[in-house]
Scaffold this motif. Structure first.
Motif, short mmCIF file in Angstrom:
data_model
loop_
_atom_site.label_atom_id
_atom_site.label_comp_id
_atom_site.label_asym_id
_atom_site.label_seq_id
_atom_site.Cartn_x
_atom_site.Cartn_y
_atom_site.Cartn_z
N LYS A 188 0.84 -1.20 0.00
CA LYS A 188 0.00 0.00 0.00
C LYS A 188 0.88 1.25 0.00
O LYS A 188 1.87 1.33 0.73
CB LYS A 188 -0.92 0.02 1.22
CG LYS A 188 -1.83 1.25 1.23
CD LYS A 188 -2.58 1.40 2.55
CE LYS A 188 -3.38 2.71 2.54
NZ LYS A 188 -4.04 2.97 3.83
N LEU A 234 -10.66 3.62 2.09
CA LEU A 234 -10.76 2.16 2.01
C LEU A 234 -11.80 1.72 1.00
O LEU A 234 -12.28 0.58 1.04
CB LEU A 234 -11.08 1.57 3.39
CG LEU A 234 -9.95 1.64 4.42
CD1 LEU A 234 -10.41 1.08 5.75
CD2 LEU A 234 -8.71 0.90 3.92
N TRP A 250 -2.81 0.40 -3.98
CA TRP A 250 -2.32 -0.93 -3.64
C TRP A 250 -1.72 -1.53 -4.90
O TRP A 250 -2.36 -1.52 -5.97
CB TRP A 250 -3.45 -1.83 -3.14
CG TRP A 250 -3.78 -1.66 -1.68
CD1 TRP A 250 -3.35 -2.45 -0.65
CD2 TRP A 250 -4.62 -0.66 -1.10
NE1 TRP A 250 -3.88 -2.00 0.54
CE2 TRP A 250 -4.67 -0.91 0.30
CE3 TRP A 250 -5.35 0.41 -1.61
CZ2 TRP A 250 -5.40 -0.12 1.18
CZ3 TRP A 250 -6.08 1.20 -0.74
CH2 TRP A 250 -6.09 0.93 0.64
N GLU A 255 -6.04 -7.43 2.14
CA GLU A 255 -6.85 -7.84 3.30
C GLU A 255 -7.90 -6.79 3.65
O GLU A 255 -8.99 -7.13 4.12
CB GLU A 255 -5.93 -8.09 4.50
CG GLU A 255 -4.97 -9.25 4.34
CD GLU A 255 -5.66 -10.60 4.40
OE1 GLU A 255 -6.74 -10.67 5.02
OE2 GLU A 255 -5.12 -11.58 3.85
N GLN A 256 -7.59 -5.51 3.44
CA GLN A 256 -8.52 -4.45 3.81
C GLN A 256 -9.82 -4.50 3.03
O GLN A 256 -10.83 -3.92 3.45
CB GLN A 256 -7.86 -3.07 3.58
CG GLN A 256 -6.68 -2.79 4.51
CD GLN A 256 -5.36 -3.28 3.93
OE1 GLN A 256 -5.33 -4.17 3.07
NE2 GLN A 256 -4.26 -2.70 4.38
N PHE A 257 -9.83 -5.19 1.89
CA PHE A 257 -11.02 -5.22 1.03
C PHE A 257 -11.79 -6.54 1.13
O PHE A 257 -12.76 -6.74 0.41
CB PHE A 257 -10.63 -4.99 -0.44
CG PHE A 257 -9.96 -3.67 -0.68
CD1 PHE A 257 -10.31 -2.55 0.04
CD2 PHE A 257 -8.96 -3.55 -1.65
CE1 PHE A 257 -9.68 -1.32 -0.19
CE2 PHE A 257 -8.33 -2.34 -1.88
CZ PHE A 257 -8.69 -1.23 -1.15
#
Length: 264
Positions: A125, A151, A185, A235-237
């Motif tokens: 990121k 995000l 990202w 992972e954030q998505f």
């Protein structure tokens, strides 16, 4: 299998039949708990009154129109070995004062087959496009990337030279005074031939918030070799891709279709 008014036989994959049943339910505003038999009856009635209006021999497709059932419909079918397969359905209100509809008529979707086995993607990121252009290790060579507002993913792309693509996006964002709002990202992909499959998978998994036009409404179907991508999205998505069920592993067998909207 379903018969049209002209005697053509149209087959439906199970996932597509469920999808079209949901479309009929939304158009007719069926109450929750309506038995699936009612939806199948309406779908059979729509197809049963459909007549062929055009044929694209070069593409192996045919277009049908249906009227006088519970709504007007436009159907798209593709020639398969041994028959025709229904691949798209668009519904509209038949006349003023008829059934109450919500106007839900999505574009007819096509399919693209892709195969590949991609070992774990390593996502990096960057808080800005400027930062991405200054990293000669993680943001260079072939790879895929996601542009986001906070995000919320907004755009997915691929490039054989990430460093060049990041500079182009930075310039465009600066012109439109958007640089400060964009985070990035980036994940490198070893084999250039795998880039289209990785990009397509990410777009279909995150499509609800994306501005992408290409591939967003094109179904991803695994080819003969299947399709496996480890750590397919950051992972954030993960919460945005219910198909993955939190595992972050996309593992599709040959002929399997990526349709996360129809989880049972």
């Amino acid at each position: 299998m379903f018969k049209t008014a002209d005697g053509d036989t149209l087959e439906l994959a199970p996932w597509r039949m469920r999808r079209l049943m949901r479309l009929v339910a939304e158009m007719r505003r069926y109450p929750p708990g309506t038995p699936p038999q009612a939806l199948v009856h309406d779908l059979r009635l729509i197809i049963g009154r459909a007549r062929r209006v055009s044929t694209q021999h070069r593409l192996g497709t045919a277009r049908f129109e249906s009227a006088g059932a519970c709504c007007k419909a436009c159907l798209l079918a593709r020639q398969r070995q041994g028959g025709m397969e229904l691949v798209g359905l668009s519904l509209t209100a038949p006349w003023q004062g008829g059934h109450v509809y919500e106007g839900f008529a999505p574009e007819l979707e096509d399919e693209i087959e892709r195969s590949g086995r991609v070992t774990k993607l390593r996502w990096h990121k960057f808080d800005s496009l400027a930062a991405a252009t200054r990293d000669p290790v993680n943001a260079s060579g072939p790879g895929v990337y996601i542009l986001a507002n906070g995000l919320v993913p907004k755009y997915v792309g691929l490039s054989k030279t990430l460093e060049t693509r990041m500079k182009a996006h930075r310039w465009c964002a600066a012109v439109h005074h958007r640089s400060a709002a964009i985070s990035v990202w980036v994940a490198r992909v070893t084999r250039v031939e795998d880039l289209p499959a990785v990009e397509h998978a990410i777009i279909r998994l995150l499509k609800e918030s994306l501005n992408n036009v290409a591939l967003r409404n094109t179904v991803l179907k695994a080819g003969k070799g299947g399709l496996r991508i480890e750590n397919v999205i950051p992972e954030q998505f993960l919460k945005r891709a219910s198909y993955l069920k939190g595992s972050n592993l996309l593992d599709m067998k040959a002929s399997q279709t990526l349709e996360f909207e129809w989880l049972e």
